[in-house]
Design a protein around this motif. Structure first.
Motif, PDB file in Angstrom:
ATOM      1  N   TRP A  70      37.062  54.081  28.614  1.00 19.21           N
ATOM      2  CA  TRP A  70      37.428  52.892  27.838  1.00 19.21           C
ATOM      3  C   TRP A  70      38.820  52.412  28.270  1.00 19.21           C
ATOM      4  N   LEU A  71      38.984  52.201  29.560  1.00 20.84           N
ATOM      5  CA  LEU A  71      40.313  51.981  30.116  1.00 20.84           C
ATOM      6  C   LEU A  71      40.980  50.700  29.637  1.00 20.84           C
ATOM      7  N   LEU A  72      40.203  49.648  29.430  1.00 19.43           N
ATOM      8  CA  LEU A  72      40.796  48.374  29.026  1.00 19.43           C
ATOM      9  C   LEU A  72      40.495  48.011  27.580  1.00 19.43           C
ATOM     10  N   ALA A  73      39.915  48.938  26.836  1.00 19.25           N
ATOM     11  CA  ALA A  73      39.603  48.659  25.437  1.00 19.25           C
ATOM     12  C   ALA A  73      40.873  48.387  24.639  1.00 19.25           C
ATOM     13  N   ARG A  74      40.796  47.374  23.791  1.00 21.59           N
ATOM     14  CA  ARG A  74      41.885  46.998  22.878  1.00 21.59           C
ATOM     15  C   ARG A  74      43.167  46.626  23.612  1.00 21.59           C
ATOM     16  N   THR A  75      43.005  46.063  24.798  1.00 20.38           N
ATOM     17  CA  THR A  75      44.145  45.499  25.513  1.00 20.38           C
ATOM     18  C   THR A  75      44.066  43.981  25.403  1.00 20.38           C
ATOM     19  N   GLU A  76      45.139  43.314  25.748  1.00 19.72           N
ATOM     20  CA  GLU A  76      45.175  41.857  25.703  1.00 19.72           C
ATOM     21  C   GLU A  76      45.603  41.306  27.059  1.00 19.72           C
ATOM     22  N   GLY A  77      44.927  40.246  27.488  1.00 22.99           N
ATOM     23  CA  GLY A  77      45.322  39.553  28.704  1.00 22.99           C
ATOM     24  C   GLY A  77      44.927  40.241  29.994  1.00 22.99           C
ATOM     25  N   LEU A  78      44.068  41.258  29.913  1.00 21.75           N
ATOM     26  CA  LEU A  78      43.636  41.967  31.122  1.00 21.75           C
ATOM     27  C   LEU A  78      42.180  41.631  31.407  1.00 21.75           C
ATOM     28  N   GLN A  79      41.880  41.354  32.670  1.00 25.09           N
ATOM     29  CA  GLN A  79      40.535  40.937  33.053  1.00 25.09           C
ATOM     30  C   GLN A  79      40.352  41.153  34.553  1.00 25.09           C
ATOM     31  N   LEU A  80      39.344  41.941  34.912  1.00 23.31           N
ATOM     32  CA  LEU A  80      39.069  42.217  36.322  1.00 23.31           C
ATOM     33  C   LEU A  80      38.655  40.966  37.072  1.00 23.31           C
ATOM     34  N   ASN A  81      37.873  40.119  36.413  1.00 22.47           N
ATOM     35  CA  ASN A  81      37.268  38.968  37.095  1.00 22.47           C
ATOM     36  C   ASN A  81      37.751  37.632  36.547  1.00 22.47           C
ATOM     37  N   ASP A  82      39.048  37.467  36.505  1.00 23.18           N
ATOM     38  CA  ASP A  82      39.644  36.199  36.089  1.00 23.18           C
ATOM     39  C   ASP A  82      40.038  35.401  37.335  1.00 23.18           C
ATOM     40  N   ALA A  86      47.262  36.132  38.991  1.00 22.20           N
ATOM     41  CA  ALA A  86      48.270  36.878  38.234  1.00 22.20           C
ATOM     42  C   ALA A  86      47.614  37.781  37.199  1.00 22.20           C
ATOM     43  N   VAL A  87      46.530  37.323  36.588  1.00 25.83           N
ATOM     44  CA  VAL A  87      45.800  38.147  35.625  1.00 25.83           C
ATOM     45  C   VAL A  87      45.169  39.334  36.331  1.00 25.83           C
ATOM     46  N   ARG A  88      44.571  39.065  37.485  1.00 28.63           N
ATOM     47  CA  ARG A  88      43.931  40.160  38.222  1.00 28.63           C
ATOM     48  C   ARG A  88      44.962  41.188  38.689  1.00 28.63           C
ATOM     49  N   GLU A  89      46.109  40.732  39.127  1.00 29.96           N
ATOM     50  CA  GLU A  89      47.144  41.669  39.573  1.00 29.96           C
ATOM     51  C   GLU A  89      47.711  42.450  38.389  1.00 29.96           C
ATOM     52  N   GLY A  90      47.886  41.785  37.253  1.00 29.33           N
ATOM     53  CA  GLY A  90      48.352  42.487  36.071  1.00 29.33           C
ATOM     54  C   GLY A  90      47.369  43.562  35.637  1.00 29.33           C
ATOM     55  N   THR A  91      46.086  43.249  35.740  1.00 34.48           N
ATOM     56  CA  THR A  91      45.050  44.225  35.400  1.00 34.48           C
ATOM     57  C   THR A  91      45.078  45.400  36.365  1.00 34.48           C
ATOM     58  N   THR A  92      45.256  45.100  37.635  1.00 33.54           N
ATOM     59  CA  THR A  92      45.329  46.160  38.639  1.00 33.54           C
ATOM     60  C   THR A  92      46.511  47.074  38.376  1.00 33.54           C
ATOM     61  N   GLN A  93      47.647  46.500  38.076  1.00 36.15           N
ATOM     62  CA  GLN A  93      48.836  47.309  37.811  1.00 36.15           C
ATOM     63  C   GLN A  93      48.631  48.189  36.580  1.00 36.15           C
ATOM     64  N   TYR A  94      47.946  47.664  35.571  1.00 34.50           N
ATOM     65  CA  TYR A  94      47.653  48.456  34.384  1.00 34.50           C
ATOM     66  C   TYR A  94      46.771  49.646  34.745  1.00 34.50           C
ATOM     67  N   LEU A  95      45.744  49.410  35.571  1.00 35.32           N
ATOM     68  CA  LEU A  95      44.848  50.494  35.976  1.00 35.32           C
ATOM     69  C   LEU A  95      45.592  51.542  36.807  1.00 35.32           C
ATOM     70  N   LEU A  96      46.478  51.094  37.667  1.00 41.15           N
ATOM     71  CA  LEU A  96      47.266  52.049  38.453  1.00 41.15           C
ATOM     72  C   LEU A  96      48.145  52.905  37.541  1.00 41.15           C
ATOM     73  N   GLY A  97      48.681  52.272  36.492  1.00 41.08           N
ATOM     74  CA  GLY A  97      49.465  53.033  35.527  1.00 41.08           C
ATOM     75  C   GLY A  97      48.628  54.050  34.773  1.00 41.08           C
ATOM     76  N   LEU A  98      47.373  53.678  34.467  1.00 47.14           N
ATOM     77  CA  LEU A  98      46.478  54.624  33.803  1.00 47.14           C
ATOM     78  C   LEU A  98      46.157  55.814  34.694  1.00 47.14           C
ATOM     79  N   ILE A  99      46.045  55.573  35.979  1.00 42.23           N
ATOM     80  CA  ILE A  99      45.783  56.669  36.912  1.00 42.23           C
ATOM     81  C   ILE A  99      46.941  57.673  36.869  1.00 42.23           C
ATOM     82  N   ASP A 100      48.157  57.174  36.870  1.00 47.76           N
ATOM     83  CA  ASP A 100      49.318  58.069  36.753  1.00 47.76           C
ATOM     84  C   ASP A 100      49.310  58.806  35.421  1.00 47.76           C
ATOM     85  N   PHE A 101      48.965  58.100  34.356  1.00 46.17           N
ATOM     86  CA  PHE A 101      48.896  58.695  33.026  1.00 46.17           C
ATOM     87  C   PHE A 101      47.883  59.829  33.000  1.00 46.17           C
ATOM     88  N   CYS A 102      46.696  59.576  33.571  1.00 48.20           N
ATOM     89  CA  CYS A 102      45.646  60.590  33.623  1.00 48.20           C
ATOM     90  C   CYS A 102      46.106  61.824  34.392  1.00 48.20           C
TER      91      CYS A 102
END
Length: 276
Positions: A70-82, A86-102
């Motif tokens: 549930w990586l993007l659940a309850r987030t705002e402004g994130l979308q893989l296919n926008d 800028a939205v796509r890059e922001g989403t990518t950066q969020y996912l990269l941060g989750l990888i570090d978190f994991c």
């Protein structure tokens, strides 16, 4: 077989993490799979000391962190296919941060499902979406590989999204991204919507499977519906899958204790039948 059993933590809504870990270990699971939204609003802002505390709360109960879903659940402004880069890059950066978190939590896998945040947006064509997603997932695979985890794409049903709705589509995306840090996972409920029997689906995509979620089409845990898991587990053994088996129910109404206990007892009985 070297399967380890895990369960997803959002089932235990409202429970402190320490209580969840203690109960899950008592039942007999070996791992806890975490939904980031149950821990924090934005995992990227969680300091290293707090990450160590989360990991310690789970490991002190004798469990491992399976990973994140549930990586993007309850987030705002994130979308893989926008259409907006800028939205796509922001989403990518969020996912990269989750990888570090994991990785900092000692997890092994991340599962990208997030149906609403991957569905096609107006002004964005399917070919554009596919090409962009390949690059996003390749970057995630590179970061995951560097951090010693695996980033997995989850095929979902057409009831939930219009992007990557079969296991074969997910496998094709894995092949296109072409990085060992990026694989796919299979979910029993999602596979039950495919035209082919579940064992056939598993065999077709077996080389790319990095994780498995177990549930029933009725949204409860394995053994709490009509699906017979013996052929499914037999096929996973046949294709050489040796990763985690994570219980992921969506209907919590029977209560977390009952779902956790009955699911694990049923899975272990299935494994015994396979051995026999």
């Amino acid at each position: 077989m070297t399967w380890r059993y895990g369960i997803c933590n959002e089932l235990f809504e409202g429970w402190p993490l320490e209580r969840v870990a203690a109960f899950v270990a008592e039942v007999g699971y070996e791992g806890l799979e975490l939904a980031p939204f149950t821990l924090t609003r934005d995992p990227r802002h969680v300091q290293l000391a707090e990450r160590k505390a989360i990991r310690g709360a789970i490991e002190s109960a004798g469990l491992k962190v399976v990973g994140l879903h549930w990586l993007l659940a309850r987030t705002e402004g994130l979308q893989l296919n926008d259409p907006d880069p800028a939205v796509r890059e922001g989403t990518t950066q969020y996912l990269l941060g989750l990888i570090d978190f994991c990785a900092d939590l000692g997890g092994e896998v991340l599962v990208f499902g997030s149906p609403q945040q991957r569905s096609l947006r107006p002004g964005w064509t399917r070919p554009e979406a596919m090409a962009s997603a390949v690059e996003v997932f390749r970057r995630c695979g590179e970061r995951a590989g560097a951090r010693g985890v695996v980033f997995c794409l989850e095929p979902l049903t057409t009831q939930e999204t219009d992007f990557i709705t079969t296991a074969s589509e997910a496998a094709a995306m894995v092949r296109q991204a072409h990085h060992p840090g990026f694989q796919m996972m299979v979910d029993v409920r999602a596979m039950s919507y495919e035209a082919r029997p579940i064992p056939e689906v598993i065999r077709q995509v077996a080389p790319h499977i990095g994780h498995v979620h177990l549930n029933d089409p009725n949204l409860l845990g394995p053994g709490m519906g009509d699906i017979d898991f013996v052929p499914i587990l037999y096929t996973l053994r046949e294709v050489g899958y040796e990763g985690w088996l994570s219980v992921e129910p969506f209907d919590f109404s029977p209560g977390p204790e009952r779902i956790a206990r009955e699911s694990l007892a049923y899975l272990k009985s299935c494994v015994e039948r396979i051995k026999g």
